[in-house]
Design an enzyme around this catalytic site. Sequence first.
Site, PDB file in Angstrom:
ATOM      1  N   ARG A 108       0.827  -1.209   0.000  1.00 31.45           N
ATOM      2  CA  ARG A 108       0.000   0.000   0.000  1.00 31.45           C
ATOM      3  C   ARG A 108       0.856   1.253   0.000  1.00 31.45           C
ATOM      4  O   ARG A 108       1.930   1.292   0.602  1.00 31.45           O
ATOM      5  CB  ARG A 108      -0.903   0.016   1.234  1.00 31.45           C
ATOM      6  CG  ARG A 108      -1.953   1.110   1.150  1.00 31.45           C
ATOM      7  CD  ARG A 108      -2.834   1.096   2.360  1.00 31.45           C
ATOM      8  NE  ARG A 108      -2.269   1.997   3.366  1.00 31.45           N
ATOM      9  CZ  ARG A 108      -2.832   2.234   4.530  1.00 31.45           C
ATOM     10  NH1 ARG A 108      -3.951   1.632   4.885  1.00 31.45           N
ATOM     11  NH2 ARG A 108      -2.274   3.060   5.383  1.00 31.45           N
ATOM     12  N   CYS A 111       0.147   5.541   0.568  1.00 26.71           N
ATOM     13  CA  CYS A 111      -0.819   6.570   0.946  1.00 26.71           C
ATOM     14  C   CYS A 111      -0.121   7.919   0.846  1.00 26.71           C
ATOM     15  O   CYS A 111       0.933   8.118   1.463  1.00 26.71           O
ATOM     16  CB  CYS A 111      -1.329   6.328   2.368  1.00 26.71           C
ATOM     17  SG  CYS A 111      -2.613   7.488   2.872  1.00 26.71           S
TER      18      CYS A 111
END
Length: 124
Positions: A102, A104
Amino acid sequence: MRNAFQSTKAIQGAAPISTLVEHQGIVYLSGVTALDPVTNELKGDTVQQAEKSLCILKEILESYGIGMEDVLKVNIYLVDMEDFQQVNQVYAPYFTAPYPARTCVQVAKLPMDARIEIEAVAAK
């Protein structure tokens, strides 16, 4: 050969994009915001929008015959990085170990003044 797919769970006609594209078993999902595909309304704070975005993302995957367990990578775009921990709390129940990779990042602005946008890559 790539296979494009349009889902009724995503907004239609907002931009010249496919909801997702599959190529050689890898599924690339376009960014999802909390914009309701039926009413074209965007409601709620970042946490509420994160929940709605993840729900829409899940529905898109399921309509293509795969699920959240097939997600390899997630990119999250936040208007305010101060919302990071709250978004993590909403995000966590949607995935199980081994978790997808991930990223972000904070962005200056998102379409329709959304507070969050989420895109994903999955395996078919």
